[in-house]
Write a protein that holds these residues in place. Structure first.
Motif, PDB file in Angstrom:
ATOM      1  N   PRO A  11       0.799  -1.235   0.000  1.00 51.78           N
ATOM      2  CA  PRO A  11       0.000   0.000   0.000  1.00 51.78           C
ATOM      3  C   PRO A  11       0.824   1.274   0.000  1.00 51.78           C
ATOM      4  O   PRO A  11       0.333   2.334  -0.384  1.00 51.78           O
ATOM      5  CB  PRO A  11      -0.826  -0.116   1.289  1.00 51.78           C
ATOM      6  N   GLY A  12       2.090   1.188   0.409  1.00 50.54           N
ATOM      7  CA  GLY A  12       2.912   2.383   0.440  1.00 50.54           C
ATOM      8  C   GLY A  12       3.672   2.659  -0.839  1.00 50.54           C
ATOM      9  O   GLY A  12       4.352   3.691  -0.950  1.00 50.54           O
ATOM     10  N   ALA A  13       3.549   1.772  -1.833  1.00 46.13           N
ATOM     11  CA  ALA A  13       4.266   1.961  -3.097  1.00 46.13           C
ATOM     12  C   ALA A  13       3.752   3.209  -3.822  1.00 46.13           C
ATOM     13  O   ALA A  13       2.581   3.572  -3.702  1.00 46.13           O
ATOM     14  CB  ALA A  13       4.095   0.731  -3.981  1.00 46.13           C
ATOM     15  N   GLN A  17      -0.105   4.762  -4.054  1.00 49.47           N
ATOM     16  CA  GLN A  17      -0.462   6.074  -3.501  1.00 49.47           C
ATOM     17  C   GLN A  17      -1.160   6.940  -4.543  1.00 49.47           C
ATOM     18  O   GLN A  17      -2.112   7.666  -4.236  1.00 49.47           O
ATOM     19  CB  GLN A  17       0.800   6.785  -2.996  1.00 49.47           C
ATOM     20  N   LYS A  18      -0.687   6.842  -5.786  1.00 49.10           N
ATOM     21  CA  LYS A  18      -1.345   7.626  -6.852  1.00 49.10           C
ATOM     22  C   LYS A  18      -2.753   7.110  -7.111  1.00 49.10           C
ATOM     23  O   LYS A  18      -3.697   7.888  -7.289  1.00 49.10           O
ATOM     24  CB  LYS A  18      -0.520   7.559  -8.139  1.00 49.10           C
ATOM     25  N   ARG A  19      -2.913   5.774  -7.137  1.00 47.96           N
ATOM     26  CA  ARG A  19      -4.248   5.210  -7.341  1.00 47.96           C
ATOM     27  C   ARG A  19      -5.190   5.664  -6.231  1.00 47.96           C
ATOM     28  O   ARG A  19      -6.354   6.006  -6.478  1.00 47.96           O
ATOM     29  CB  ARG A  19      -4.174   3.681  -7.364  1.00 47.96           C
ATOM     30  N   ARG A  20      -4.689   5.670  -5.008  1.00 42.74           N
ATOM     31  CA  ARG A  20      -5.515   6.083  -3.865  1.00 42.74           C
ATOM     32  C   ARG A  20      -5.954   7.546  -4.021  1.00 42.74           C
ATOM     33  O   ARG A  20      -7.122   7.882  -3.799  1.00 42.74           O
ATOM     34  CB  ARG A  20      -4.713   5.900  -2.574  1.00 42.74           C
ATOM     35  N   ALA A  21      -5.014   8.400  -4.409  1.00 41.49           N
ATOM     36  CA  ALA A  21      -5.344   9.822  -4.576  1.00 41.49           C
ATOM     37  C   ALA A  21      -6.354  10.029  -5.699  1.00 41.49           C
ATOM     38  O   ALA A  21      -7.295  10.826  -5.572  1.00 41.49           O
ATOM     39  CB  ALA A  21      -4.068  10.615  -4.854  1.00 41.49           C
ATOM     40  N   ARG A  26     -12.281  10.951  -7.172  1.00 39.72           N
ATOM     41  CA  ARG A  26     -13.549  10.481  -7.756  1.00 39.72           C
ATOM     42  C   ARG A  26     -14.631  10.372  -6.684  1.00 39.72           C
ATOM     43  O   ARG A  26     -15.803  10.689  -6.921  1.00 39.72           O
ATOM     44  CB  ARG A  26     -13.342   9.126  -8.420  1.00 39.72           C
ATOM     45  N   LEU A  27     -14.254   9.915  -5.503  1.00 43.04           N
ATOM     46  CA  LEU A  27     -15.228   9.810  -4.418  1.00 43.04           C
ATOM     47  C   LEU A  27     -15.715  11.189  -3.990  1.00 43.04           C
ATOM     48  O   LEU A  27     -16.908  11.367  -3.685  1.00 43.04           O
ATOM     49  CB  LEU A  27     -14.621   9.072  -3.233  1.00 43.04           C
ATOM     50  N   ASP A  28     -14.822  12.167  -3.977  1.00 43.79           N
ATOM     51  CA  ASP A  28     -15.235  13.541  -3.664  1.00 43.79           C
ATOM     52  C   ASP A  28     -16.251  14.036  -4.695  1.00 43.79           C
ATOM     53  O   ASP A  28     -17.250  14.682  -4.347  1.00 43.79           O
ATOM     54  CB  ASP A  28     -14.023  14.474  -3.641  1.00 43.79           C
ATOM     55  N   ALA A  29     -16.004  13.713  -5.970  1.00 42.95           N
ATOM     56  CA  ALA A  29     -16.931  14.123  -7.030  1.00 42.95           C
ATOM     57  C   ALA A  29     -18.276  13.419  -6.879  1.00 42.95           C
ATOM     58  O   ALA A  29     -19.338  14.027  -7.084  1.00 42.95           O
ATOM     59  CB  ALA A  29     -16.317  13.813  -8.398  1.00 42.95           C
ATOM     60  N   LEU A  30     -18.240  12.140  -6.505  1.00 43.57           N
ATOM     61  CA  LEU A  30     -19.480  11.390  -6.296  1.00 43.57           C
ATOM     62  C   LEU A  30     -20.307  12.009  -5.167  1.00 43.57           C
ATOM     63  O   LEU A  30     -21.518  12.238  -5.319  1.00 43.57           O
ATOM     64  CB  LEU A  30     -19.157   9.932  -5.974  1.00 43.57           C
ATOM     65  N   ASP A 287      -7.305  -0.530   1.586  1.00 47.71           N
ATOM     66  CA  ASP A 287      -6.467  -0.892   0.432  1.00 47.71           C
ATOM     67  C   ASP A 287      -7.258  -0.921  -0.867  1.00 47.71           C
ATOM     68  O   ASP A 287      -6.669  -0.801  -1.960  1.00 47.71           O
ATOM     69  CB  ASP A 287      -5.831  -2.270   0.648  1.00 47.71           C
ATOM     70  N   LEU A 288      -8.579  -1.107  -0.775  1.00 46.73           N
ATOM     71  CA  LEU A 288      -9.401  -1.190  -1.987  1.00 46.73           C
ATOM     72  C   LEU A 288      -9.369   0.115  -2.774  1.00 46.73           C
ATOM     73  O   LEU A 288      -9.688   0.129  -3.967  1.00 46.73           O
ATOM     74  CB  LEU A 288     -10.848  -1.559  -1.625  1.00 46.73           C
ATOM     75  N   LEU A 289      -8.989   1.208  -2.126  1.00 47.70           N
ATOM     76  CA  LEU A 289      -8.874   2.482  -2.841  1.00 47.70           C
ATOM     77  C   LEU A 289      -7.663   2.508  -3.764  1.00 47.70           C
ATOM     78  O   LEU A 289      -7.608   3.315  -4.691  1.00 47.70           O
ATOM     79  CB  LEU A 289      -8.757   3.640  -1.842  1.00 47.70           C
ATOM     80  N   ALA A 290      -6.689   1.631  -3.497  1.00 45.08           N
ATOM     81  CA  ALA A 290      -5.421   1.714  -4.226  1.00 45.08           C
ATOM     82  C   ALA A 290      -5.135   0.497  -5.096  1.00 45.08           C
ATOM     83  O   ALA A 290      -4.066   0.417  -5.693  1.00 45.08           O
ATOM     84  CB  ALA A 290      -4.278   1.904  -3.223  1.00 45.08           C
ATOM     85  N   LEU A 291      -6.069  -0.431  -5.177  1.00 47.28           N
ATOM     86  CA  LEU A 291      -5.814  -1.660  -5.928  1.00 47.28           C
ATOM     87  C   LEU A 291      -6.066  -1.521  -7.426  1.00 47.28           C
ATOM     88  O   LEU A 291      -5.372  -2.123  -8.236  1.00 47.28           O
ATOM     89  CB  LEU A 291      -6.666  -2.807  -5.379  1.00 47.28           C
ATOM     90  N   MET A 292      -7.085  -0.742  -7.798  1.00 47.33           N
ATOM     91  CA  MET A 292      -7.468  -0.674  -9.209  1.00 47.33           C
ATOM     92  C   MET A 292      -6.741   0.473  -9.913  1.00 47.33           C
ATOM     93  O   MET A 292      -6.811   1.620  -9.478  1.00 47.33           O
ATOM     94  CB  MET A 292      -8.979  -0.472  -9.349  1.00 47.33           C
ATOM     95  N   PRO A 293      -6.050   0.193 -11.014  1.00 45.52           N
ATOM     96  CA  PRO A 293      -5.337   1.252 -11.743  1.00 45.52           C
ATOM     97  C   PRO A 293      -6.289   2.109 -12.562  1.00 45.52           C
ATOM     98  O   PRO A 293      -7.392   1.677 -12.925  1.00 45.52           O
ATOM     99  CB  PRO A 293      -4.406   0.462 -12.658  1.00 45.52           C
ATOM    100  N   GLY A 294      -5.849   3.333 -12.848  1.00 46.54           N
ATOM    101  CA  GLY A 294      -6.637   4.192 -13.721  1.00 46.54           C
ATOM    102  C   GLY A 294      -6.689   3.646 -15.138  1.00 46.54           C
ATOM    103  O   GLY A 294      -7.714   3.735 -15.812  1.00 46.54           O
TER     104      GLY A 294
END
Length: 537
Positions: A11-13, A17-21, A26-30, A287-294
């Motif tokens: 999770p610290g890679a 971190q970019k995926r999480r951000a 997107r969640l803020d927009a939702l 961790d689910l916030l950072a698993l899926m790539p853009g």
């Protein structure tokens, strides 16, 4: 052997971190879109206060048991369908809907959002109520309807909306005939077709001085017959509860009406099975916030997702060495034994056969199936075609279509081509379907579509002896990519009701547990169907 999954995710890679951000944005927009509808409705508060009424969301909050779970449905309905400007579109379809607890009974609760356009029925609002009626019928949920609607907006009249609107009333009759209570609180007007909402309900609560129900209001009555009558004489709450018999209960205000509805539901005698206790995952949901790539073409090990959803992070993988791009596993969510089907790549011949076998195995066990979509589709190419991809993919689609257990779909990443079908997309009637904010749905990727059209166009020009114009070719390429990307976006597809809502990935386990509880409760409930719905006397 069922064992706790050994995660390799870091999770610290930097890429994590970019995926999480990106997903946090997107969640803020939702949330901003969902809050936009609430804010638009709340702007009517002064008028509601002046009339001594509660806002629609206040009504829903009072109807629901305090502190009990609430699963909102289709919150983005109509997004970009009312207006094309993303900054001005108000999602929700002019309606609030979801599954929650009322007097200890799991119910479908629907409310006209009369703070927006006086609750006028919007095209996607109609689709939304039809969808939640379908869920209520299948899941055997009492249908609680808080009505205050100006009816259809005649300035935006569409004949197809009028015709399809009849399905709303048909569904009320089907619910009642199935033995599922339909309870309506008439907070305001119900005119013309809207008068059949209380008319097709089993129990109706009306509010003194506010409720109205008539086939023709005073203006239409005068235009049609020349007769002059007041709204109270034609369809007021006092008249309907004392003279016509349309209403069973007369309340003095919104609060009392909601209290009466809660009392009616408490008297149903519907009990709820105890939910089994279960351990949570050992791996963090964050961790689910950072698993899926853009870039959804990048590979993802979907075991990492499953391990953050299941009890104890324990899973039993099925045919782990065969058809490895298709993932099948067993586990538990909230104590419910379930099967998972997901994708670590395109669905190939072996993967389709494996999934077909697994679906049949789950049906034999009676275990619900959860599809975690993340696929670019079925494998293409000479080897694949000669290997029988069409017939083996068709076997998988046959199994998905005819499965005898509840199926629930989460669109986590890519949902492209026939992979959407084979992985139980909307067209295959999963009991529930939700999307993550970064999910994309399309017949193919935008660049694939653009390149395909570029090849076709250049071939056509070559047959005519015309050389392609590079600038024109690139302009067409860019236009097609933009069109596909816009329509593939999860917010756009949710606005078209191609799912039941966009959810925070961290809430996936809770949403799945709620849906599994709902399905199990429906299976355990015995109804007393009638030949017809309850006829008003």
């Amino acid at each position: 052997m069922t064992t706790a999954f050994a995660s390799r995710f870091l999770p610290g890679a930097p890429d994590a971190q970019k995926r999480r951000a990106d997903l946090a944005a997107r969640l803020d927009a939702l949330r901003a879109l969902q809050e936009r509808a609430a804010a638009a409705s709340a702007r009517s508060l002064p008028q509601f206060d002046k009339r001594g009424q509660l806002l629609p969301r206040q009504r829903v909050a009072l109807m629901l048991d305090a502190g009990a779970p609430w699963l909102p449905l289709c919150t983005l309905a109509g997004y970009l369908q009312d207006v094309k400007d993303p900054e001005k579109s108000v999602p929700g379809g002019g309606m609030i809907a979801g599954i929650g607890w009322v007097s200890g009974v799991r119910c479908m609760v629907v409310a006209s959002d009369s703070g927006i356009e006086a609750g006028a029925i919007q095209p996607m609002g109609l689709e939304k109520i039809l969808r939640v009626q379908e869920i209520a019928l299948r899941e055997r949920l009492p249908f609680v309807h808080l009505v205050e609607s100006a009816g259809a907006n005649l300035m935006r009249y569409r004949v197809e909306g009028f015709v399809h609107g009849g399905t709303l009333f048909r569904n009320l009759a089907r619910l009642s005939a199935a033995g599922i209570p339909v309870i309506t609180v008439q907070h305001g007007s119900g005119t013309a077709g809207g008068a059949y909402m209380p008319g097709l309900s089993d129990v109706v609560i009306m509010v003194q001085g506010r409720s109205r129900a008539f086939l023709a209001g005073p203006p239409l009555l005068m235009a049609a017959t020349g007769e002059v009558a007041t709204e109270e004489e034609l369809g007021g709450a006092a008249m309907h509860t004392a003279v016509s018999g349309l209403g069973e209960y007369l309340a003095q205000d919104d609060r009392e009406a909601i209290g009466m509805a809660r009392d009616v539901i408490a008297q149903l005698g519907w009990t709820t099975p105890a939910r089994p206790s279960a351990p949570g995952p050992t791996l963090p949901a964050d961790d689910l916030l950072a698993l899926m790539p853009g870039d959804l073409r990048q590979p993802v090990d979907m075991r990492e997702v499953i391990a953050r959803l299941v009890d104890g992070s324990e899973l039993l993988e099925f045919k782990a060495r065969y058809g490895t791009a298709t993932l099948c596993a067993q586990g538990r969510i909230g104590g419910h034994a379930v099967g998972f089907i997901s994708n670590n790549g395109p669905i190939d011949v072996a993967g389709a056969n494996k999934a077909t076998h697994f679906i049949q195995w789950m049906c034999q066990l009676g275990h619900p199936i959860i599809y975690l979509q993340n696929t670019t589709g079925f494998m293409v190419g000479k080897d694949s075609e000669q290997g029988g991809m069409i017939k083996h993919g068709s076997k998988m689609i046959q199994a998905v279509t005819n499965a005898t257990v509840p199926q629930i779909t989460i669109q986590c990443g890519a949902s492209f081509g026939a992979g959407n079908y084979g992985m139980c997309g909307r067209g295959y009637a999963p009991r529930f379907l939700f999307s993550w904010p970064g999910a994309k749905t399309a017949v193919m990727g935008g660049e694939q579509a653009a390149r395909t059209m570029q090849i076709v166009t250049e071939a056509a020009l070559a047959r005519k002896g015309i050389p392609p114009d590079p600038a024109e070719s690139q302009a067409q390429f860019d236009k097609i990519v933009a069109m596909f990307e816009a329509q593939a976006d999860a917010f756009y597809t949710s606005g078209l009701l191609l799912d039941d809502g966009v959810i925070d990935p961290r809430d996936t386990r809770a949403v799945l547990a709620f849906c599994l509880d709902t399905c199990a409760e429906a299976q355990a409930r015995t109804l007393r169907p009638l030949g017809f719905g309850v006829a008003r006397m």
